[in-house]
Design an enzyme around this catalytic site. Sequence first.
Site, PDB file in Angstrom:
ATOM      1  N   GLU A 110      35.633  52.056  44.211  1.00 51.32           N
ATOM      2  CA  GLU A 110      36.255  51.000  44.225  1.00 51.32           C
ATOM      3  C   GLU A 110      35.390  50.053  43.633  1.00 51.32           C
ATOM      4  O   GLU A 110      34.827  49.313  43.293  1.00 51.32           O
ATOM      5  CB  GLU A 110      36.976  50.522  44.936  1.00 51.32           C
ATOM      6  CG  GLU A 110      37.783  49.053  45.238  1.00 51.32           C
ATOM      7  CD  GLU A 110      38.315  48.378  46.450  1.00 51.32           C
ATOM      8  OE1 GLU A 110      40.009  48.368  46.394  1.00 51.32           O
ATOM      9  OE2 GLU A 110      38.012  48.586  46.890  1.00 51.32           O
TER      10      GLU A 110
ATOM     11  N   CYS B 146      42.313  39.206  49.293  1.00 47.13           N
ATOM     12  CA  CYS B 146      43.155  40.572  47.972  1.00 47.13           C
ATOM     13  C   CYS B 146      44.491  39.888  47.810  1.00 47.13           C
ATOM     14  O   CYS B 146      45.086  40.248  46.831  1.00 47.13           O
ATOM     15  CB  CYS B 146      42.184  42.096  48.691  1.00 47.13           C
ATOM     16  SG  CYS B 146      40.809  41.846  48.493  1.00 47.13           S
TER      17      CYS B 146
ATOM     18  N   HIS C 297      44.340  44.471  40.247  1.00 49.33           N
ATOM     19  CA  HIS C 297      46.122  44.035  41.496  1.00 49.33           C
ATOM     20  C   HIS C 297      45.682  43.300  42.336  1.00 49.33           C
ATOM     21  O   HIS C 297      45.043  42.703  42.417  1.00 49.33           O
ATOM     22  CB  HIS C 297      45.815  45.144  41.798  1.00 49.33           C
ATOM     23  CG  HIS C 297      44.588  45.750  42.919  1.00 49.33           C
ATOM     24  ND1 HIS C 297      44.608  46.915  43.605  1.00 49.33           N
ATOM     25  CD2 HIS C 297      43.693  44.923  43.465  1.00 49.33           C
ATOM     26  CE1 HIS C 297      43.146  46.842  44.449  1.00 49.33           C
ATOM     27  NE2 HIS C 297      42.838  45.709  44.517  1.00 49.33           N
TER      28      HIS C 297
ATOM     29  N   ASP D 234      44.609  52.466  32.464  1.00 55.47           N
ATOM     30  CA  ASP D 234      43.637  51.205  31.626  1.00 55.47           C
ATOM     31  C   ASP D 234      43.977  49.610  31.162  1.00 55.47           C
ATOM     32  O   ASP D 234      44.835  50.031  30.407  1.00 55.47           O
ATOM     33  CB  ASP D 234      42.307  52.417  30.981  1.00 55.47           C
ATOM     34  CG  ASP D 234      41.314  50.921  31.246  1.00 55.47           C
ATOM     35  OD1 ASP D 234      40.959  50.810  32.091  1.00 55.47           O
ATOM     36  OD2 ASP D 234      40.451  51.791  29.456  1.00 55.47           O
ATOM     37  N   HIS D 235      43.018  49.017  31.994  1.00 59.38           N
ATOM     38  CA  HIS D 235      43.397  47.007  30.863  1.00 59.38           C
ATOM     39  C   HIS D 235      44.814  47.433  31.867  1.00 59.38           C
ATOM     40  O   HIS D 235      45.839  46.748  30.880  1.00 59.38           O
ATOM     41  CB  HIS D 235      43.141  47.095  29.983  1.00 59.38           C
ATOM     42  CG  HIS D 235      41.728  46.892  30.076  1.00 59.38           C
ATOM     43  ND1 HIS D 235      40.688  48.406  30.097  1.00 59.38           N
ATOM     44  CD2 HIS D 235      40.635  45.982  30.004  1.00 59.38           C
ATOM     45  CE1 HIS D 235      39.251  47.894  29.832  1.00 59.38           C
ATOM     46  NE2 HIS D 235      39.190  46.539  29.878  1.00 59.38           N
TER      47      HIS D 235
ATOM     48  N   HIS E 209      38.862  45.495  39.219  1.00 56.90           N
ATOM     49  CA  HIS E 209      37.559  46.029  39.654  1.00 56.90           C
ATOM     50  C   HIS E 209      37.497  47.363  38.676  1.00 56.90           C
ATOM     51  O   HIS E 209      38.600  47.074  37.870  1.00 56.90           O
ATOM     52  CB  HIS E 209      38.629  47.439  40.810  1.00 56.90           C
ATOM     53  CG  HIS E 209      38.864  46.884  41.979  1.00 56.90           C
ATOM     54  ND1 HIS E 209      37.231  46.320  43.233  1.00 56.90           N
ATOM     55  CD2 HIS E 209      39.625  46.455  42.888  1.00 56.90           C
ATOM     56  CE1 HIS E 209      38.165  45.620  44.367  1.00 56.90           C
ATOM     57  NE2 HIS E 209      39.678  45.268  44.183  1.00 56.90           N
TER      58      HIS E 209
ATOM     59  N   HIS F 275      43.403  40.532  41.117  1.00 59.41           N
ATOM     60  CA  HIS F 275      41.664  40.542  41.286  1.00 59.41           C
ATOM     61  C   HIS F 275      41.617  41.449  40.484  1.00 59.41           C
ATOM     62  O   HIS F 275      42.341  42.256  40.460  1.00 59.41           O
ATOM     63  CB  HIS F 275      40.605  40.323  41.830  1.00 59.41           C
ATOM     64  CG  HIS F 275      40.644  41.554  42.944  1.00 59.41           C
ATOM     65  ND1 HIS F 275      42.071  41.154  44.056  1.00 59.41           N
ATOM     66  CD2 HIS F 275      40.622  42.393  43.573  1.00 59.41           C
ATOM     67  CE1 HIS F 275      42.030  42.333  45.101  1.00 59.41           C
ATOM     68  NE2 HIS F 275      41.020  42.810  44.062  1.00 59.41           N
TER      69      HIS F 275
HETATM   70 NI    NI Z   1      40.724  44.708  44.558  1.00 60.29          NI
END
Ligand code: NI
Length: 136
Positions: free
Chosen positions: A125, A35, A16, A81-82, A43, A41
Amino acid sequence: MDSAYFGRRYMLSASHRLHSDSLSDEANRVTYGKCNNPHGHGHNYVIEVLVGGLVDLDTGMVINMSTLDEVVQKSVLERFDHTNLNFDPLFLNQVPTTENLCRTVYKVLTGALPAGRLEYVRVEETENNFFQFYGG
Ligand code: NI
């Protein structure tokens, strides 16, 4: 009959970028820091789902784990996901912070599970950050 809770954890990897269209570029940099980096980036989120209800007399269970797995797989993991969360239609009008991911996962799941059974969704997170949403 007694009620009880059943919780289960799922892994979700996604990327995100935190950027609000309501803020100036400078305010975005100040608010979100690194961010807000245009490249985003990722998570490895841990999604924890807690379901409550009466323990079924016949099965001895609150909910069948395979039923919950199937719902989470279809409505959450296959969707997010992904992926890059910013590109999902559910995040077109909200910043994909983990607060909003938590709320969004709750809303998707509560519509897919039997009514009134979802207690909360918790999203970890990082090792140090987690968010929880209990619905409305
Ligand atoms: Ni983040």
